[in-house]
Design an enzyme around this catalytic site. Structure first.
Site, PDB file in Angstrom:
ATOM      1  N   GLU A  92       6.354  -4.729   5.579  1.00  0.00           N
ATOM      2  CA  GLU A  92       5.929  -5.143   6.925  1.00  0.00           C
ATOM      3  C   GLU A  92       6.519  -6.514   7.283  1.00  0.00           C
ATOM      4  OE1 GLU A  92       3.733  -4.036   9.591  1.00  0.00           O
ATOM      5  OE2 GLU A  92       4.330  -2.139   8.711  1.00  0.00           O
ATOM      6  N   TYR A 103      -1.127  -9.387   9.984  1.00  0.00           N
ATOM      7  CA  TYR A 103      -1.017  -9.045   8.559  1.00  0.00           C
ATOM      8  C   TYR A 103       0.365  -9.443   8.031  1.00  0.00           C
ATOM      9  CZ  TYR A 103      -0.092  -6.009   4.521  1.00  0.00           C
ATOM     10  OH  TYR A 103       0.279  -5.512   3.291  1.00  0.00           O
ATOM     11  N   SER A 137       5.177  -7.228   1.179  1.00  0.00           N
ATOM     12  CA  SER A 137       5.203  -5.961   1.916  1.00  0.00           C
ATOM     13  C   SER A 137       6.457  -5.826   2.772  1.00  0.00           C
ATOM     14  CB  SER A 137       3.977  -5.919   2.829  1.00  0.00           C
ATOM     15  OG  SER A 137       4.126  -4.917   3.802  1.00  0.00           O
TER      16      SER A 137
HETATM   17  P1  NAP Z   1      -6.006  -1.421  -0.596  1.00  0.00           P
HETATM   18  O1  NAP Z   1      -6.177  -0.047  -1.139  1.00  0.00           O
HETATM   19  O2  NAP Z   1      -6.398  -1.720   0.803  1.00  0.00           O
HETATM   20  O3  NAP Z   1      -6.774  -2.419  -1.592  1.00  0.00           O
HETATM   21  C1  NAP Z   1      -6.985  -3.751  -1.241  1.00  0.00           C
HETATM   22  C2  NAP Z   1      -7.805  -4.394  -2.327  1.00  0.00           C
HETATM   23  O4  NAP Z   1      -8.046  -5.760  -1.960  1.00  0.00           O
HETATM   24  C3  NAP Z   1      -9.195  -3.759  -2.534  1.00  0.00           C
HETATM   25  O5  NAP Z   1      -9.508  -3.816  -3.895  1.00  0.00           O
HETATM   26  C4  NAP Z   1     -10.104  -4.686  -1.754  1.00  0.00           C
HETATM   27  O6  NAP Z   1     -11.434  -4.689  -2.199  1.00  0.00           O
HETATM   28  C5  NAP Z   1      -9.440  -6.018  -2.076  1.00  0.00           C
HETATM   29  N1  NAP Z   1      -9.812  -7.100  -1.157  1.00  0.00           N
HETATM   30  C6  NAP Z   1      -9.876  -7.063   0.184  1.00  0.00           C
HETATM   31  N2  NAP Z   1     -10.269  -8.250   0.662  1.00  0.00           N
HETATM   32  C7  NAP Z   1     -10.481  -9.050  -0.409  1.00  0.00           C
HETATM   33  C8  NAP Z   1     -10.937 -10.370  -0.579  1.00  0.00           C
HETATM   34  N3  NAP Z   1     -11.249 -11.144   0.467  1.00  0.00           N
HETATM   35  N4  NAP Z   1     -11.041 -10.868  -1.829  1.00  0.00           N
HETATM   36  C9  NAP Z   1     -10.742 -10.094  -2.908  1.00  0.00           C
HETATM   37  N5  NAP Z   1     -10.310  -8.829  -2.817  1.00  0.00           N
HETATM   38  C10 NAP Z   1     -10.187  -8.306  -1.579  1.00  0.00           C
HETATM   39  O7  NAP Z   1      -4.476  -1.880  -0.738  1.00  0.00           O
HETATM   40  P2  NAP Z   1      -3.315  -1.254  -1.654  1.00  0.00           P
HETATM   41  O8  NAP Z   1      -2.645  -0.169  -0.888  1.00  0.00           O
HETATM   42  O9  NAP Z   1      -3.843  -1.024  -3.001  1.00  0.00           O
HETATM   43  O10 NAP Z   1      -2.302  -2.474  -1.680  1.00  0.00           O
HETATM   44  C11 NAP Z   1      -2.362  -3.490  -2.685  1.00  0.00           C
HETATM   45  C12 NAP Z   1      -1.648  -4.729  -2.200  1.00  0.00           C
HETATM   46  O11 NAP Z   1      -0.287  -4.421  -1.900  1.00  0.00           O
HETATM   47  C13 NAP Z   1      -2.205  -5.332  -0.919  1.00  0.00           C
HETATM   48  O12 NAP Z   1      -2.027  -6.728  -0.994  1.00  0.00           O
HETATM   49  C14 NAP Z   1      -1.322  -4.768   0.182  1.00  0.00           C
HETATM   50  O13 NAP Z   1      -1.322  -5.619   1.294  1.00  0.00           O
HETATM   51  C15 NAP Z   1      -0.002  -4.729  -0.542  1.00  0.00           C
HETATM   52  N6  NAP Z   1       0.953  -3.702  -0.113  1.00  0.00           N
HETATM   53  C16 NAP Z   1       0.571  -2.401  -0.047  1.00  0.00           C
HETATM   54  C17 NAP Z   1       1.516  -1.432   0.283  1.00  0.00           C
HETATM   55  C18 NAP Z   1       1.148   0.026   0.357  1.00  0.00           C
HETATM   56  O14 NAP Z   1       1.916   0.793   0.957  1.00  0.00           O
HETATM   57  N7  NAP Z   1       0.056   0.452  -0.271  1.00  0.00           N
HETATM   58  C19 NAP Z   1       2.834  -1.809   0.550  1.00  0.00           C
HETATM   59  C20 NAP Z   1       3.174  -3.153   0.454  1.00  0.00           C
HETATM   60  C21 NAP Z   1       2.237  -4.101   0.108  1.00  0.00           C
HETATM   61  P3  NAP Z   1     -12.509  -3.581  -1.668  1.00  0.00           P
HETATM   62  O15 NAP Z   1     -12.244  -2.333  -2.478  1.00  0.00           O
HETATM   63  O16 NAP Z   1     -13.802  -4.224  -1.959  1.00  0.00           O
HETATM   64  O17 NAP Z   1     -12.226  -3.382  -0.215  1.00  0.00           O
HETATM   65  O1  G4F Z   2      -0.258   4.147   7.366  1.00  0.00           O
HETATM   66  P1  G4F Z   2      -0.124   2.938   8.181  1.00  0.00           P
HETATM   67  O2  G4F Z   2      -1.376   2.301   8.696  1.00  0.00           O
HETATM   68  O3  G4F Z   2       0.752   1.927   7.332  1.00  0.00           O
HETATM   69  P2  G4F Z   2       1.569   0.595   7.733  1.00  0.00           P
HETATM   70  O4  G4F Z   2       1.145   0.047   9.028  1.00  0.00           O
HETATM   71  O5  G4F Z   2       3.015   0.930   7.575  1.00  0.00           O
HETATM   72  O6  G4F Z   2       1.078  -0.409   6.595  1.00  0.00           O
HETATM   73  C1  G4F Z   2       0.980   0.001   5.238  1.00  0.00           C
HETATM   74  O7  G4F Z   2       2.219  -0.185   4.597  1.00  0.00           O
HETATM   75  C2  G4F Z   2       2.651  -1.565   4.517  1.00  0.00           C
HETATM   76  C3  G4F Z   2       4.005  -1.562   3.827  1.00  0.00           C
HETATM   77  O8  G4F Z   2       5.011  -1.365   4.780  1.00  0.00           O
HETATM   78  C4  G4F Z   2       1.614  -2.344   3.746  1.00  0.00           C
HETATM   79  F1  G4F Z   2       2.016  -3.618   3.604  1.00  0.00           F
HETATM   80  C5  G4F Z   2       0.277  -2.272   4.456  1.00  0.00           C
HETATM   81  O9  G4F Z   2      -0.698  -2.962   3.675  1.00  0.00           O
HETATM   82  C6  G4F Z   2      -0.129  -0.813   4.583  1.00  0.00           C
HETATM   83  O10 G4F Z   2      -0.375  -0.310   3.292  1.00  0.00           O
HETATM   84  O11 G4F Z   2       0.799   3.247   9.454  1.00  0.00           O
HETATM   85  C7  G4F Z   2       2.076   3.824   9.321  1.00  0.00           C
HETATM   86  C8  G4F Z   2       2.615   4.192  10.706  1.00  0.00           C
HETATM   87  C9  G4F Z   2       2.508   3.048  11.716  1.00  0.00           C
HETATM   88  O12 G4F Z   2       3.695   2.986  12.461  1.00  0.00           O
HETATM   89  C10 G4F Z   2       1.361   3.455  12.622  1.00  0.00           C
HETATM   90  O13 G4F Z   2       1.461   2.984  13.956  1.00  0.00           O
HETATM   91  O14 G4F Z   2       1.805   5.242  11.219  1.00  0.00           O
HETATM   92  C11 G4F Z   2       1.510   4.967  12.568  1.00  0.00           C
HETATM   93  N1  G4F Z   2       0.273   5.668  12.938  1.00  0.00           N
HETATM   94  C12 G4F Z   2       0.197   6.624  13.913  1.00  0.00           C
HETATM   95  N2  G4F Z   2      -1.070   7.030  14.046  1.00  0.00           N
HETATM   96  C13 G4F Z   2      -0.960   5.468  12.450  1.00  0.00           C
HETATM   97  C14 G4F Z   2      -1.811   6.330  13.147  1.00  0.00           C
HETATM   98  N3  G4F Z   2      -1.414   4.642  11.481  1.00  0.00           N
HETATM   99  C15 G4F Z   2      -2.736   4.679  11.183  1.00  0.00           C
HETATM  100  N4  G4F Z   2      -3.201   3.875  10.195  1.00  0.00           N
HETATM  101  N5  G4F Z   2      -3.613   5.493  11.854  1.00  0.00           N
HETATM  102  C16 G4F Z   2      -3.192   6.338  12.858  1.00  0.00           C
HETATM  103  O15 G4F Z   2      -3.996   7.056  13.456  1.00  0.00           O
END
Ligand code: NAP
Ligand code: G4F
Length: 346
Positions: free
Chosen positions: A136, A157, A134
């Site tokens: 992050e 995280y 990520s």
């Molecule tokens: P997500 O929608 O939150 O999906 C997370 C998945 O992980 C869900 O299927 C969840 O299952 C499963 N999970 C949670 N805890 C688990 C456990 N203990 N054992 C097995 N499975 C578990 O996340 P996403 O946005 O698809 O992201 C996919 C991956 O990319 C994650 O690793 C995330 O950290 C990483 N990532 C995401 C972003 C982004 O912007 N989306 C960016 C960078 C990296 P349930 O459905 O049962 O909750």
């Molecule tokens: O949408 P967010 O929660 O995403 P964040 O923290 O960037 O993390 C996501 O992206 C990562 C990749 O860079 C992944 F690795 C991670 O698993 C996840 O998918 O927040 C985005 C921004 C933050 O700065 C947060 O402080 O939005 C700001 N924010 C402001 N108000 C909020 C809110 N975020 C959330 N979730 N909820 C709010 O009410």
């Protein structure tokens, strides 16, 4: 037929990746967690009755916190490719559940890597492993961030993802395994979890238009993110595993916007002024914030031939349109006596 195993198959990325791999002719196996209610909504349309012939999607109960189960699944599935997408992926929640986050994200990755290591050693088979890293992990490091930018994680995280990243590098170097780290910047879609800011906003827009919600409570509106489209990003995951040599890649659009700009675009799309609806609530601020993520994906462009197709305005439009329709259906349900879903969490 190539065989893929996906952890996190029920998540946003898992659902897009499953669709992509099935379209490419793969047999896909997903790890799902046992829950008291169904958690497979995002892949419901892809689910196939295992009693029917020609099925190519299979689901297995498992958990990243349960190494024995992961090993058993690996033995049964005999995958060519493993995509480790499972995680407690919410940054703010990781401050409330740091230990559980480390267990799924850091140790969970280690458990799976170790299971793959033993499986490869015992069977002599090739397994290619994708680790979902990520942006992050860059945290406080100034933008633009690329593969050479030092990590400076700002949440439990992010620290756990850094650990998972280095476990992956170490297993690649120590055991000669084919392991790649995808360092993906934020990517969204209509399947995005509703507690991430993009979807929280577009869900609110839909509900406000249909009179189901009055206010939207958010935290930090100044943070900037490099928001891309999940459909484009899972293509990059697949491409990374098709290269002759394993490597690590940043995936991003190269363009960042603030939360305020997201609000402007989403509310603006339906002709509303977000300032009339949005209020700030301290509970949504993080103890340590990541202020500015903006990726430089030139390595992925050069080596994988990858480039994002969907840009910011198109992404926001896609999500708002989806959530307007969802709210329209919700309103019908409410009108017919079903309880309203409470929006605006996290
Ligand atoms: P997500 O929608 O939150 O999906 C997370 C998945 O992980 C869900 O299927 C969840 O299952 C499963 N999970 C949670 N805890 C688990 C456990 N203990 N054992 C097995 N499975 C578990 O996340 P996403 O946005 O698809 O992201 C996919 C991956 O990319 C994650 O690793 C995330 O950290 C990483 N990532 C995401 C972003 C982004 O912007 N989306 C960016 C960078 C990296 P349930 O459905 O049962 O909750
Ligand atoms: O949408 P967010 O929660 O995403 P964040 O923290 O960037 O993390 C996501 O992206 C990562 C990749 O860079 C992944 F690795 C991670 O698993 C996840 O998918 O927040 C985005 C921004 C933050 O700065 C947060 O402080 O939005 C700001 N924010 C402001 N108000 C909020 C809110 N975020 C959330 N979730 N909820 C709010 O009410």
């Amino acid at each position: 037929m190539p065989v893929a195993l996906i952890t996190g198959v029920t998540g946003q990325d898992g659902s897009y990746l499953t669709r992509l791999l099935l379209a490419k002719g793969y047999e896909v196996h997903g790890v799902i967690r046992r829950a008291s209610s169904f958690n497979t909504a995002r892949i419901e349309d892809l689910y196939q009755d295992p009693h029917q012939p020609g099925v190519r999607l299979f689901l297995h109960y498992g958990d990243l916190c349960d190494g024995t189960g992961l090993r058993r699944i690996l033995e049964r599935v005999r995958p060519d490719e493993v995509y480790n997408l499972g995680a407690q992926s919410h940054v703010r929640v990781s401050f409330e559940q740091p230990e559980y986050t480390a267990d799924t994200v850091a140790l969970g990755t280690l458990r799976l890597l170790d299971a793959v290591r033993d499986y490869v050693e015992r069977t002599g088979r090739q397994v290619r492993f994708y680790q979902a890293g990520s942006s992050e992990m860059f945290g406080a490091a100034p933008p633009p961030q690329n593969e050479r930018t030092p990590f400076y994680p700002r949440s439990p995280y992010a620290v756990s993802k850094v650990a998972a990243h280095w476990y992956a590098v170490n297993y690649r170097e120590a055991y000669g395994l084919y392991i790649v780290n995808g360092i993906l910047f934020n990517h969204e879609s209509p399947q995005r979890g509703e507690t991430f800011v993009s979807r929280k906003i577009t869900r609110a827009v839909g509900r406000i238009v249909h009179g189901l919600q009055q206010k939207l409570y958010l935290g930090n509106l100044e943070a900037r993110r490099d928001w891309g489209y999940a459909g484009d990003y899972v293509e990059a995951m697949w491409l990374m595993l098709q290269q002759p040599e394993p490597d690590d890649y940043v995936i991003a659009t190269g363009e960042s916007h603030s939360v305020k700009e997201f609000l402007e675009a989403a509310f603006g799309y339906v002709g509303l002024d977000w300032r009339r609806y949005v209020e700030q609530d301290p509970r949504y601020f993080r103890p340590t914030e990541v202020e500015h993520l903006e990726g430089d994906a030139s390595k992925a462009r050069a080596k994988l031939g990858w480039a994002p197709k969907v840009r910011f305005a198109e992404l926001v439009r896609m999500m708002v349109e989806h959530d307007l329709e969802l709210a329209r259906r919700e309103k019908l349900l409410v009108k017919n006596g079903y309880p309203a879903v409470s929006g605006g969490r996290d």
